[in-house]
Design an enzyme around this catalytic site. Sequence first.
Site, PDB file in Angstrom:
ATOM      1  N   LYS A  10      12.931 -10.906  67.270  1.00 56.50           N
ATOM      2  CA  LYS A  10      13.632 -10.164  66.286  1.00 56.50           C
ATOM      3  C   LYS A  10      13.414  -8.762  66.585  1.00 56.50           C
ATOM      4  O   LYS A  10      12.246  -8.288  67.451  1.00 56.50           O
ATOM      5  CB  LYS A  10      12.885 -10.494  64.908  1.00 56.50           C
ATOM      6  CG  LYS A  10      13.484 -11.915  64.499  1.00 56.50           C
ATOM      7  CD  LYS A  10      13.143 -12.028  62.983  1.00 56.50           C
ATOM      8  CE  LYS A  10      13.337 -13.334  62.445  1.00 56.50           C
ATOM      9  NZ  LYS A  10      13.359 -13.479  61.009  1.00 56.50           N
ATOM     10  N   TYR A  50      23.449 -15.740  59.570  1.00 58.12           N
ATOM     11  CA  TYR A  50      22.379 -16.068  58.325  1.00 58.12           C
ATOM     12  C   TYR A  50      23.163 -16.060  57.019  1.00 58.12           C
ATOM     13  O   TYR A  50      22.638 -16.262  55.868  1.00 58.12           O
ATOM     14  CB  TYR A  50      21.437 -14.920  57.947  1.00 58.12           C
ATOM     15  CG  TYR A  50      19.977 -14.849  58.780  1.00 58.12           C
ATOM     16  CD1 TYR A  50      19.263 -15.904  58.954  1.00 58.12           C
ATOM     17  CD2 TYR A  50      19.984 -13.738  59.710  1.00 58.12           C
ATOM     18  CE1 TYR A  50      18.091 -15.947  59.695  1.00 58.12           C
ATOM     19  CE2 TYR A  50      18.866 -13.689  60.587  1.00 58.12           C
ATOM     20  CZ  TYR A  50      17.783 -14.706  60.537  1.00 58.12           C
ATOM     21  OH  TYR A  50      16.783 -14.589  61.211  1.00 58.12           O
ATOM     22  N   PHE A  58      17.081 -11.246  49.403  1.00 64.88           N
ATOM     23  CA  PHE A  58      16.670 -10.581  50.523  1.00 64.88           C
ATOM     24  C   PHE A  58      17.702 -10.360  51.717  1.00 64.88           C
ATOM     25  O   PHE A  58      17.659  -9.847  52.686  1.00 64.88           O
ATOM     26  CB  PHE A  58      15.453 -11.078  51.176  1.00 64.88           C
ATOM     27  CG  PHE A  58      15.379 -12.318  51.469  1.00 64.88           C
ATOM     28  CD1 PHE A  58      16.108 -12.895  52.630  1.00 64.88           C
ATOM     29  CD2 PHE A  58      14.862 -13.213  50.566  1.00 64.88           C
ATOM     30  CE1 PHE A  58      16.037 -14.151  53.031  1.00 64.88           C
ATOM     31  CE2 PHE A  58      14.875 -14.765  50.869  1.00 64.88           C
ATOM     32  CZ  PHE A  58      15.514 -15.083  52.127  1.00 64.88           C
ATOM     33  N   ARG A  86       8.562 -24.569  65.943  1.00 66.24           N
ATOM     34  CA  ARG A  86       7.915 -24.091  64.543  1.00 66.24           C
ATOM     35  C   ARG A  86       6.445 -23.987  64.436  1.00 66.24           C
ATOM     36  O   ARG A  86       6.067 -23.158  63.922  1.00 66.24           O
ATOM     37  CB  ARG A  86       8.424 -24.790  63.622  1.00 66.24           C
ATOM     38  CG  ARG A  86      10.129 -24.823  63.625  1.00 66.24           C
ATOM     39  CD  ARG A  86      10.834 -25.777  62.537  1.00 66.24           C
ATOM     40  NE  ARG A  86      10.524 -25.044  61.088  1.00 66.24           N
ATOM     41  CZ  ARG A  86      11.220 -24.091  60.596  1.00 66.24           C
ATOM     42  NH1 ARG A  86      12.036 -23.392  61.258  1.00 66.24           N
ATOM     43  NH2 ARG A  86      10.948 -23.607  59.336  1.00 66.24           N
ATOM     44  N   THR A  92       6.535 -18.732  57.999  1.00 72.68           N
ATOM     45  CA  THR A  92       7.505 -17.374  57.700  1.00 72.68           C
ATOM     46  C   THR A  92       6.732 -16.389  57.462  1.00 72.68           C
ATOM     47  O   THR A  92       6.975 -15.071  57.724  1.00 72.68           O
ATOM     48  CB  THR A  92       8.238 -17.825  56.799  1.00 72.68           C
ATOM     49  OG1 THR A  92       9.008 -18.918  57.245  1.00 72.68           O
ATOM     50  CG2 THR A  92       9.261 -16.677  56.493  1.00 72.68           C
ATOM     51  N   ARG A 103       3.547 -15.576  64.758  1.00 73.59           N
ATOM     52  CA  ARG A 103       3.502 -14.637  63.766  1.00 73.59           C
ATOM     53  C   ARG A 103       2.111 -14.134  63.406  1.00 73.59           C
ATOM     54  O   ARG A 103       2.158 -13.050  62.851  1.00 73.59           O
ATOM     55  CB  ARG A 103       4.240 -15.422  62.717  1.00 73.59           C
ATOM     56  CG  ARG A 103       5.818 -15.457  62.561  1.00 73.59           C
ATOM     57  CD  ARG A 103       6.748 -16.322  61.880  1.00 73.59           C
ATOM     58  NE  ARG A 103       8.072 -16.354  61.805  1.00 73.59           N
ATOM     59  CZ  ARG A 103       8.601 -17.395  61.396  1.00 73.59           C
ATOM     60  NH1 ARG A 103       8.313 -18.572  61.117  1.00 73.59           N
ATOM     61  NH2 ARG A 103      10.032 -17.155  61.542  1.00 73.59           N
ATOM     62  N   ASN A 113       9.064 -10.559  60.840  1.00 71.14           N
ATOM     63  CA  ASN A 113       7.986 -11.631  61.424  1.00 71.14           C
ATOM     64  C   ASN A 113       8.333 -12.013  62.678  1.00 71.14           C
ATOM     65  O   ASN A 113       8.067 -13.090  63.036  1.00 71.14           O
ATOM     66  CB  ASN A 113       8.077 -12.851  60.231  1.00 71.14           C
ATOM     67  CG  ASN A 113       9.753 -13.403  60.206  1.00 71.14           C
ATOM     68  OD1 ASN A 113      10.612 -13.101  60.854  1.00 71.14           O
ATOM     69  ND2 ASN A 113       9.532 -14.477  59.584  1.00 71.14           N
ATOM     70  N   HIS A 116      12.654 -16.027  64.812  1.00 66.66           N
ATOM     71  CA  HIS A 116      13.351 -16.798  64.237  1.00 66.66           C
ATOM     72  C   HIS A 116      13.348 -18.343  65.039  1.00 66.66           C
ATOM     73  O   HIS A 116      13.533 -18.177  66.258  1.00 66.66           O
ATOM     74  CB  HIS A 116      14.792 -16.458  63.828  1.00 66.66           C
ATOM     75  CG  HIS A 116      15.616 -17.726  63.546  1.00 66.66           C
ATOM     76  ND1 HIS A 116      15.764 -18.177  62.234  1.00 66.66           N
ATOM     77  CD2 HIS A 116      16.661 -18.383  64.206  1.00 66.66           C
ATOM     78  CE1 HIS A 116      16.626 -19.104  61.941  1.00 66.66           C
ATOM     79  NE2 HIS A 116      17.052 -19.448  63.286  1.00 66.66           N
ATOM     80  N   GLU A 127      23.306 -23.143  65.665  1.00 68.99           N
ATOM     81  CA  GLU A 127      23.039 -21.974  65.954  1.00 68.99           C
ATOM     82  C   GLU A 127      23.126 -21.558  67.611  1.00 68.99           C
ATOM     83  O   GLU A 127      23.394 -20.452  67.879  1.00 68.99           O
ATOM     84  CB  GLU A 127      21.272 -21.927  65.481  1.00 68.99           C
ATOM     85  CG  GLU A 127      21.328 -21.754  63.962  1.00 68.99           C
ATOM     86  CD  GLU A 127      19.916 -21.477  63.671  1.00 68.99           C
ATOM     87  OE1 GLU A 127      18.928 -21.464  64.534  1.00 68.99           O
ATOM     88  OE2 GLU A 127      19.572 -21.494  62.207  1.00 68.99           O
TER      89      GLU A 127
HETATM   90  P1  CMP Z   1      13.763 -16.715  59.425  1.00 75.57           P
HETATM   91  O1  CMP Z   1      13.086 -17.915  60.003  1.00 75.57           O
HETATM   92  O2  CMP Z   1      14.690 -15.859  60.320  1.00 75.57           O
HETATM   93  O3  CMP Z   1      15.053 -17.324  58.464  1.00 75.57           O
HETATM   94  C1  CMP Z   1      15.276 -16.527  57.323  1.00 75.57           C
HETATM   95  C2  CMP Z   1      14.517 -15.078  57.170  1.00 75.57           C
HETATM   96  O4  CMP Z   1      14.471 -14.461  56.186  1.00 75.57           O
HETATM   97  C3  CMP Z   1      12.974 -15.517  57.429  1.00 75.57           C
HETATM   98  O5  CMP Z   1      12.836 -15.845  58.894  1.00 75.57           O
HETATM   99  C4  CMP Z   1      12.512 -14.203  57.003  1.00 75.57           C
HETATM  100  O6  CMP Z   1      12.260 -13.366  57.887  1.00 75.57           O
HETATM  101  C5  CMP Z   1      13.482 -13.650  56.088  1.00 75.57           C
HETATM  102  N1  CMP Z   1      12.849 -13.532  54.630  1.00 75.57           N
HETATM  103  C6  CMP Z   1      12.432 -14.861  54.067  1.00 75.57           C
HETATM  104  N2  CMP Z   1      11.749 -14.317  52.844  1.00 75.57           N
HETATM  105  C7  CMP Z   1      11.862 -13.102  52.855  1.00 75.57           C
HETATM  106  C8  CMP Z   1      11.550 -11.918  51.951  1.00 75.57           C
HETATM  107  N3  CMP Z   1      11.119 -12.433  50.716  1.00 75.57           N
HETATM  108  N4  CMP Z   1      11.782 -10.644  52.056  1.00 75.57           N
HETATM  109  C9  CMP Z   1      12.515 -10.434  53.098  1.00 75.57           C
HETATM  110  N5  CMP Z   1      12.924 -11.265  54.068  1.00 75.57           N
HETATM  111  C10 CMP Z   1      12.575 -12.642  53.953  1.00 75.57           C
END
Ligand code: CMP
Length: 139
Positions: A10, A50, A58, A86, A92, A103, A113, A116, A127
């Site tokens: 990311k 997404y 968010f 994973r 996450t 992470r 983070n 993905h 995807e």
């Molecule tokens: P990802 O695995 O890319 O899938 C969806 C993404 O949404 C997740 O990782 C996070 O980076 C993001 N995400 C999840 N919860 C929040 C949150 N509360 N605020 C901002 N981003 C979020």
Amino acid sequence: AVERTLSIIKPDATARNLTGAINKMFEDAGLRIVAQKRIQLTPAQAGQFYAVHAERPFYGELCDFMASAPVVVQVLEGESAVARNREVMGATNPAEAAEGTVRKAFALSIGENSVHGSDSAENAAIEIAFFFSGLELVG
Ligand code: CMP
């Protein structure tokens, strides 16, 4: 079984020059990078990727962040690649991520983070097809 999964390094991670360090963690975990490209998403493209999160509070922030700097999209291949990836990514929320995970090492927040990874083999196929043609996957 040998599987493929879609991984994204990311904007927070590409901006800090962490592509190589993260790739090493994937390779050390037995995952092979069978396709990879650095691209700059538009907010609309991030939103399409997404789409399943469209109703989340968010979502707008997530799309803007994913378009804020280049990302590296990649296909990882290996035994149980979805679950393996994973494990290597960690939780996450970096505050909950285990030692030794991407992470834990690099993520700044739940949004920024660093990586993905697809959450199932079924979503991995969707995807991967979003970013790559069959000819670009070189096992
Ligand atoms: P990802 O695995 O890319 O899938 C969806 C993404 O949404 C997740 O990782 C996070 O980076 C993001 N995400 C999840 N919860 C929040 C949150 N509360 N605020 C901002 N981003 C979020």
